[in-house]
Motif scaffolding. Structure first.
Motif, PDB file in Angstrom:
ATOM      1  N   LYS A  68       0.810  -1.226   0.000  1.00  0.00           N
ATOM      2  CA  LYS A  68       0.000   0.000   0.000  1.00  0.00           C
ATOM      3  C   LYS A  68       0.837   1.266   0.000  1.00  0.00           C
ATOM      4  CE  LYS A  68      -3.982  -2.148   2.056  1.00  0.00           C
ATOM      5  NZ  LYS A  68      -5.047  -2.111   3.022  1.00  0.00           N
ATOM      6  N   ASN A  69       2.105   1.156   0.383  1.00  0.00           N
ATOM      7  CA  ASN A  69       3.005   2.305   0.398  1.00  0.00           C
ATOM      8  C   ASN A  69       3.837   2.419  -0.875  1.00  0.00           C
ATOM      9  OD1 ASN A  69       2.249   3.092   3.060  1.00  0.00           O
ATOM     10  ND2 ASN A  69       3.509   1.414   3.836  1.00  0.00           N
ATOM     11  N   GLY A  70       3.612   1.520  -1.822  1.00  0.00           N
ATOM     12  CA  GLY A  70       4.361   1.555  -3.076  1.00  0.00           C
ATOM     13  C   GLY A  70       5.693   0.843  -3.026  1.00  0.00           C
ATOM     14  N   ASN A  71       5.940   0.103  -1.935  1.00  0.00           N
ATOM     15  CA  ASN A  71       7.186  -0.652  -1.814  1.00  0.00           C
ATOM     16  C   ASN A  71       7.085  -1.963  -2.586  1.00  0.00           C
ATOM     17  OD1 ASN A  71       8.442   1.176   0.078  1.00  0.00           O
ATOM     18  ND2 ASN A  71       6.977   0.406   1.563  1.00  0.00           N
ATOM     19  N   TYR A  72       8.156  -2.301  -3.262  1.00  0.00           N
ATOM     20  CA  TYR A  72       8.217  -3.553  -4.009  1.00  0.00           C
ATOM     21  C   TYR A  72       8.059  -4.730  -3.056  1.00  0.00           C
ATOM     22  CZ  TYR A  72      10.290  -7.615  -6.225  1.00  0.00           C
ATOM     23  OH  TYR A  72      10.514  -8.881  -6.683  1.00  0.00           O
ATOM     24  N   VAL A  73       7.228  -5.694  -3.461  1.00  0.00           N
ATOM     25  CA  VAL A  73       7.011  -6.899  -2.668  1.00  0.00           C
ATOM     26  C   VAL A  73       7.376  -8.151  -3.452  1.00  0.00           C
ATOM     27  CG1 VAL A  73       5.259  -8.306  -1.495  1.00  0.00           C
ATOM     28  CG2 VAL A  73       5.180  -5.819  -1.309  1.00  0.00           C
ATOM     29  N   TYR A  74       6.943  -8.228  -4.713  1.00  0.00           N
ATOM     30  CA  TYR A  74       7.077  -9.485  -5.458  1.00  0.00           C
ATOM     31  C   TYR A  74       6.975  -9.200  -6.949  1.00  0.00           C
ATOM     32  CZ  TYR A  74       5.766 -14.069  -7.297  1.00  0.00           C
ATOM     33  OH  TYR A  74       5.710 -15.233  -8.022  1.00  0.00           O
ATOM     34  N   HIS A  75       7.662 -10.025  -7.723  1.00  0.00           N
ATOM     35  CA  HIS A  75       7.440 -10.023  -9.166  1.00  0.00           C
ATOM     36  C   HIS A  75       7.700 -11.418  -9.714  1.00  0.00           C
ATOM     37  CE1 HIS A  75      11.810  -9.995  -9.773  1.00  0.00           C
ATOM     38  NE2 HIS A  75      11.560 -10.270 -11.032  1.00  0.00           N
ATOM     39  N   GLN A  76       7.109 -11.668 -10.854  1.00  0.00           N
ATOM     40  CA  GLN A  76       7.365 -12.911 -11.571  1.00  0.00           C
ATOM     41  C   GLN A  76       7.214 -12.620 -13.060  1.00  0.00           C
ATOM     42  OE1 GLN A  76       4.801 -16.687 -12.227  1.00  0.00           O
ATOM     43  NE2 GLN A  76       5.953 -17.046 -10.335  1.00  0.00           N
ATOM     44  N   VAL A  77       8.224 -12.983 -13.820  1.00  0.00           N
ATOM     45  CA  VAL A  77       8.150 -12.855 -15.268  1.00  0.00           C
ATOM     46  C   VAL A  77       7.416 -14.080 -15.784  1.00  0.00           C
ATOM     47  CG1 VAL A  77       9.499 -12.769 -17.400  1.00  0.00           C
ATOM     48  CG2 VAL A  77      10.295 -11.531 -15.365  1.00  0.00           C
ATOM     49  N   ASN A  78       6.301 -13.835 -16.460  1.00  0.00           N
ATOM     50  CA  ASN A  78       5.543 -14.915 -17.088  1.00  0.00           C
ATOM     51  C   ASN A  78       4.575 -14.323 -18.094  1.00  0.00           C
ATOM     52  OD1 ASN A  78       2.858 -14.423 -16.087  1.00  0.00           O
ATOM     53  ND2 ASN A  78       3.424 -15.349 -14.147  1.00  0.00           N
TER      54      ASN A  78
END
Length: 101
Positions: A68-78
């Motif tokens: 909610k604060n715009g901080n990166y949490v997770y990503h996945q390339v797919n």
């Protein structure tokens, strides 16, 4: 994605499409497809770098989650947005559960 938005209705999140297209091209695409979610134009790759989806001079396709604060949490390339949208949904919901624990 538009035809599958109902899969994410109960998710407390905003959904965006991010590309390096110009704002004008993003707006035309959004209007032409009658998309109801937001399109972001990131020609400088600032957002794409933040969400770890920059691929040289283009963007990866996939998922990025910010808190909610715009901080990166997770990503996945797919590229699981078509026939495999259920897999994408499951990944996103699992990650949101991890955030809220």
């Amino acid at each position: 994605m538009q035809e599958n938005l109902h899969l994410f209705e109960d998710l407390d999140a905003d959904i965006y499409a991010i590309s390096t297209d110009s704002p004008e091209n993003s707006k035309r695409l959004k209007e032409a497809g009658a998309f109801t979610f937001s399109f972001l134009s990131d020609q400088t790759f600032e957002v794409l770098e933040h969400v770890r989806m920059k691929n040289d001079q283009m963007s990866y396709r996939g998922i990025s989650i910010l808190d909610k604060n715009g901080n990166y949490v997770y990503h996945q390339v797919n590229d699981l947005w078509g026939d495999q949208i259920e897999a994408t949904r499951n990944i996103i919901y699992d990650e949101f559960e991890n955030i809220n624990e």
